[in-house]
Design a protein around this motif. Structure first.
Motif, PDB file in Angstrom:
ATOM      1  N   ASN A   1      49.324  54.157  -8.471  1.00  0.00           N
ATOM      2  CA  ASN A   1      49.599  54.260  -9.868  1.00  0.00           C
ATOM      3  C   ASN A   1      50.483  53.713 -10.806  1.00  0.00           C
ATOM      4  O   ASN A   1      50.947  54.073 -11.897  1.00  0.00           O
ATOM      5  CB  ASN A   1      49.383  55.778  -9.993  1.00  0.00           C
ATOM      6  CG  ASN A   1      50.599  56.662  -9.733  1.00  0.00           C
ATOM      7  OD1 ASN A   1      51.336  56.134  -8.799  1.00  0.00           O
ATOM      8  ND2 ASN A   1      50.738  57.716  -9.942  1.00  0.00           N
ATOM      9  N   SER A   2      51.120  52.990 -10.147  1.00  0.00           N
ATOM     10  CA  SER A   2      52.508  52.385 -10.744  1.00  0.00           C
ATOM     11  C   SER A   2      51.948  51.262 -11.901  1.00  0.00           C
ATOM     12  O   SER A   2      50.960  50.751 -11.825  1.00  0.00           O
ATOM     13  CB  SER A   2      53.250  51.549  -9.651  1.00  0.00           C
ATOM     14  OG  SER A   2      52.379  50.435  -9.250  1.00  0.00           O
ATOM     15  N   PHE A   3      52.857  50.836 -12.832  1.00  0.00           N
ATOM     16  CA  PHE A   3      52.615  49.731 -13.731  1.00  0.00           C
ATOM     17  C   PHE A   3      52.328  48.512 -12.988  1.00  0.00           C
ATOM     18  O   PHE A   3      51.455  47.561 -13.438  1.00  0.00           O
ATOM     19  CB  PHE A   3      53.562  49.598 -14.585  1.00  0.00           C
ATOM     20  CG  PHE A   3      53.398  48.998 -15.940  1.00  0.00           C
ATOM     21  CD1 PHE A   3      52.512  49.357 -16.628  1.00  0.00           C
ATOM     22  CD2 PHE A   3      54.132  47.663 -16.215  1.00  0.00           C
ATOM     23  CE1 PHE A   3      52.100  48.372 -17.820  1.00  0.00           C
ATOM     24  CE2 PHE A   3      53.762  47.000 -17.335  1.00  0.00           C
ATOM     25  CZ  PHE A   3      52.747  47.258 -18.194  1.00  0.00           C
ATOM     26  N   THR A   4      53.059  48.231 -11.752  1.00  0.00           N
ATOM     27  CA  THR A   4      52.890  46.997 -11.019  1.00  0.00           C
ATOM     28  C   THR A   4      51.275  47.068 -10.607  1.00  0.00           C
ATOM     29  O   THR A   4      50.571  45.924 -10.880  1.00  0.00           O
ATOM     30  CB  THR A   4      53.778  47.126  -9.797  1.00  0.00           C
ATOM     31  OG1 THR A   4      55.167  47.117 -10.243  1.00  0.00           O
ATOM     32  CG2 THR A   4      53.452  45.875  -8.920  1.00  0.00           C
ATOM     33  N   PHE A   5      50.800  47.843 -10.215  1.00  0.00           N
ATOM     34  CA  PHE A   5      49.296  47.870  -9.974  1.00  0.00           C
ATOM     35  C   PHE A   5      48.558  47.690 -11.224  1.00  0.00           C
ATOM     36  O   PHE A   5      47.381  47.054 -11.125  1.00  0.00           O
ATOM     37  CB  PHE A   5      48.930  49.027  -9.070  1.00  0.00           C
ATOM     38  CG  PHE A   5      48.786  48.814  -7.582  1.00  0.00           C
ATOM     39  CD1 PHE A   5      47.935  48.057  -6.816  1.00  0.00           C
ATOM     40  CD2 PHE A   5      50.047  48.953  -6.909  1.00  0.00           C
ATOM     41  CE1 PHE A   5      47.976  47.876  -5.668  1.00  0.00           C
ATOM     42  CE2 PHE A   5      50.257  48.601  -5.654  1.00  0.00           C
ATOM     43  CZ  PHE A   5      49.183  48.337  -4.971  1.00  0.00           C
ATOM     44  N   ALA A   6      48.889  48.218 -12.207  1.00  0.00           N
ATOM     45  CA  ALA A   6      48.241  48.062 -13.425  1.00  0.00           C
ATOM     46  C   ALA A   6      48.306  46.648 -13.923  1.00  0.00           C
ATOM     47  O   ALA A   6      47.123  46.125 -14.261  1.00  0.00           O
ATOM     48  CB  ALA A   6      48.662  49.007 -14.618  1.00  0.00           C
ATOM     49  N   VAL A   7      49.287  46.021 -13.773  1.00  0.00           N
ATOM     50  CA  VAL A   7      49.352  44.569 -14.258  1.00  0.00           C
ATOM     51  C   VAL A   7      48.599  43.661 -13.099  1.00  0.00           C
ATOM     52  O   VAL A   7      48.049  42.764 -13.517  1.00  0.00           O
ATOM     53  CB  VAL A   7      50.831  44.269 -14.029  1.00  0.00           C
ATOM     54  CG1 VAL A   7      51.105  42.667 -13.738  1.00  0.00           C
ATOM     55  CG2 VAL A   7      51.786  44.491 -15.284  1.00  0.00           C
ATOM     56  N   ALA A   8      48.827  44.101 -11.896  1.00  0.00           N
ATOM     57  CA  ALA A   8      47.800  43.133 -10.876  1.00  0.00           C
ATOM     58  C   ALA A   8      46.190  43.526 -11.199  1.00  0.00           C
ATOM     59  O   ALA A   8      45.622  42.441 -10.992  1.00  0.00           O
ATOM     60  CB  ALA A   8      48.145  43.805  -9.540  1.00  0.00           C
ATOM     61  N   ASN A   9      45.916  44.746 -11.748  1.00  0.00           N
ATOM     62  CA  ASN A   9      44.431  44.652 -11.909  1.00  0.00           C
ATOM     63  C   ASN A   9      43.747  44.026 -13.029  1.00  0.00           C
ATOM     64  O   ASN A   9      43.027  43.268 -13.179  1.00  0.00           O
ATOM     65  CB  ASN A   9      44.289  46.256 -12.195  1.00  0.00           C
ATOM     66  CG  ASN A   9      44.150  47.044 -11.104  1.00  0.00           C
ATOM     67  OD1 ASN A   9      44.019  46.604  -9.793  1.00  0.00           O
ATOM     68  ND2 ASN A   9      44.397  48.349 -11.337  1.00  0.00           N
ATOM     69  N   ARG A  10      44.954  43.837 -14.171  1.00  0.00           N
ATOM     70  CA  ARG A  10      44.610  43.026 -15.275  1.00  0.00           C
ATOM     71  C   ARG A  10      44.653  41.536 -14.864  1.00  0.00           C
ATOM     72  O   ARG A  10      43.694  40.759 -15.472  1.00  0.00           O
ATOM     73  CB  ARG A  10      45.572  43.380 -16.492  1.00  0.00           C
ATOM     74  CG  ARG A  10      45.305  43.023 -17.947  1.00  0.00           C
ATOM     75  CD  ARG A  10      43.835  43.965 -18.304  1.00  0.00           C
ATOM     76  NE  ARG A  10      44.095  44.906 -18.611  1.00  0.00           N
ATOM     77  CZ  ARG A  10      44.315  45.470 -19.865  1.00  0.00           C
ATOM     78  NH1 ARG A  10      44.711  44.537 -20.912  1.00  0.00           N
ATOM     79  NH2 ARG A  10      44.729  46.878 -20.029  1.00  0.00           N
ATOM     80  N   PHE A  11      45.834  41.053 -14.058  1.00  0.00           N
ATOM     81  CA  PHE A  11      45.669  39.832 -13.740  1.00  0.00           C
ATOM     82  C   PHE A  11      44.394  39.225 -13.002  1.00  0.00           C
ATOM     83  O   PHE A  11      43.713  38.184 -13.272  1.00  0.00           O
ATOM     84  CB  PHE A  11      47.073  39.575 -12.951  1.00  0.00           C
ATOM     85  CG  PHE A  11      47.094  38.272 -12.097  1.00  0.00           C
ATOM     86  CD1 PHE A  11      47.317  37.070 -12.761  1.00  0.00           C
ATOM     87  CD2 PHE A  11      46.979  38.030 -10.794  1.00  0.00           C
ATOM     88  CE1 PHE A  11      47.668  35.908 -12.177  1.00  0.00           C
ATOM     89  CE2 PHE A  11      46.846  36.778 -10.347  1.00  0.00           C
ATOM     90  CZ  PHE A  11      47.070  35.799 -10.701  1.00  0.00           C
ATOM     91  N   VAL A  12      43.978  40.140 -12.132  1.00  0.00           N
ATOM     92  CA  VAL A  12      42.784  39.840 -11.376  1.00  0.00           C
ATOM     93  C   VAL A  12      41.693  39.808 -12.198  1.00  0.00           C
ATOM     94  O   VAL A  12      40.854  38.890 -11.989  1.00  0.00           O
ATOM     95  CB  VAL A  12      42.633  41.077 -10.218  1.00  0.00           C
ATOM     96  CG1 VAL A  12      41.322  40.866  -9.644  1.00  0.00           C
ATOM     97  CG2 VAL A  12      43.401  40.790  -9.201  1.00  0.00           C
ATOM     98  N   GLN A  13      41.596  40.610 -13.216  1.00  0.00           N
ATOM     99  CA  GLN A  13      40.316  40.617 -14.159  1.00  0.00           C
ATOM    100  C   GLN A  13      40.399  39.319 -14.866  1.00  0.00           C
ATOM    101  O   GLN A  13      39.478  38.754 -15.064  1.00  0.00           O
ATOM    102  CB  GLN A  13      40.805  41.658 -15.320  1.00  0.00           C
ATOM    103  CG  GLN A  13      39.525  41.667 -16.210  1.00  0.00           C
ATOM    104  CD  GLN A  13      39.852  42.900 -17.147  1.00  0.00           C
ATOM    105  OE1 GLN A  13      40.667  43.531 -17.063  1.00  0.00           O
ATOM    106  NE2 GLN A  13      38.650  42.842 -18.388  1.00  0.00           N
ATOM    107  N   GLY A  14      41.556  38.588 -15.214  1.00  0.00           N
ATOM    108  CA  GLY A  14      41.783  37.462 -15.928  1.00  0.00           C
ATOM    109  C   GLY A  14      41.205  36.142 -14.869  1.00  0.00           C
ATOM    110  O   GLY A  14      40.528  35.287 -15.584  1.00  0.00           O
ATOM    111  N   LEU A  15      41.768  36.179 -13.679  1.00  0.00           N
ATOM    112  CA  LEU A  15      41.238  35.432 -12.849  1.00  0.00           C
ATOM    113  C   LEU A  15      39.885  35.365 -12.618  1.00  0.00           C
ATOM    114  O   LEU A  15      39.201  34.132 -12.617  1.00  0.00           O
ATOM    115  CB  LEU A  15      41.905  35.671 -11.353  1.00  0.00           C
ATOM    116  CG  LEU A  15      43.392  35.490 -11.006  1.00  0.00           C
ATOM    117  CD1 LEU A  15      43.613  35.897  -9.782  1.00  0.00           C
ATOM    118  CD2 LEU A  15      43.451  33.999 -10.951  1.00  0.00           C
TER     119      LEU A  15
END
Length: 200
Positions: free
Chosen positions: A13-27
């Motif tokens: 539930n960290s911001f790191t994972f929020a960033v990762a999820n959004r990055f993956v969505q972009g990919l």
């Protein structure tokens, strides 16, 4: 493009994972395939023991089953992304241990180099760009990742990107950072390695 996305943070539930999820969505929206490797939840052990110590006398070595599994995982992808918090102006120990153990002699350097054509290092910094620039921490981190690691293992395109003020509370700031992460995924195939990644 098939991207291995490695995430290092003790909390999902960290911001790191929020960033990762959004990055993956972009990919994915750009048509790329990706596998997310959560180093903590995977149970990866970052401690290098004797079984995974480099053998400088041989071109190839069979490493521990855990490391051999991760080597095979890397071979299935043609590009890499690492998403992590910046602690003590470097990557977390978990991620450093992954590099120490998996990017090993005979696979990533020595008789063989990595086949991956690009790597994105996406770090999250709690402090400001001005703080990092004051003592050139941003340049230090980029040089370490692009030259000390990526160039050494033969990756031609390496980019270190830092998201700043990740602990900030200004209205809309977090969403802007998440949009930046999404754009990095969406345009992943377009970035050119930073000039600092070239060996002088």
């Amino acid at each position: 493009m098939n991207v291995l996305t490695v995430v290092s943070h003790p909390r999902t539930n960290s911001f790191t994972f929020a960033v990762a999820n959004r990055f993956v969505q972009g990919l994915k929206n750009a048509g790329h395939e990706t596998e997310v490797l959560d180093l903590h939840r995977s149970g990866f052990d970052p401690v290098l023991w004797e079984a995974d110590e480099p053998d400088w006398s041989a071109d190839h070595k069979t490493y521990s089953p855990e490391v051999e599994t991760e080597i095979e995982r890397m071979k299935k992808h043609d590009a890499l992304a690492f998403i992590f918090p910046i602690w003590w102006y470097s990557m977390p120990a978990m991620l450093k241990g992954y590099v120490d153990r998996v990017w090993n002699h005979g696979f990533a350097y020595g008789s063989s180099k990595l086949h991956h054509q690009r790597v994105l290092w996406l770090g999250l910094a709690g402090d400001s760009l001005e703080h990092f620039e004051k003592r050139q921490y941003d340049k230090m981190i980029a040089h370490h990742l692009n030259v000390g690691i990526a160039s050494y293992v033969g990756i031609p395109n390496s980019k270190a990107e830092i998201l700043y003020n990740t602990l900030g509370s200004k209205e809309g700031h977090s969403e802007r950072l998440l949009t930046q992460a999404y754009d990095l995924g969406l345009h992943y195939a377009e970035f050119k390695g930073d000039a600092s990644s070239e060996e002088k």
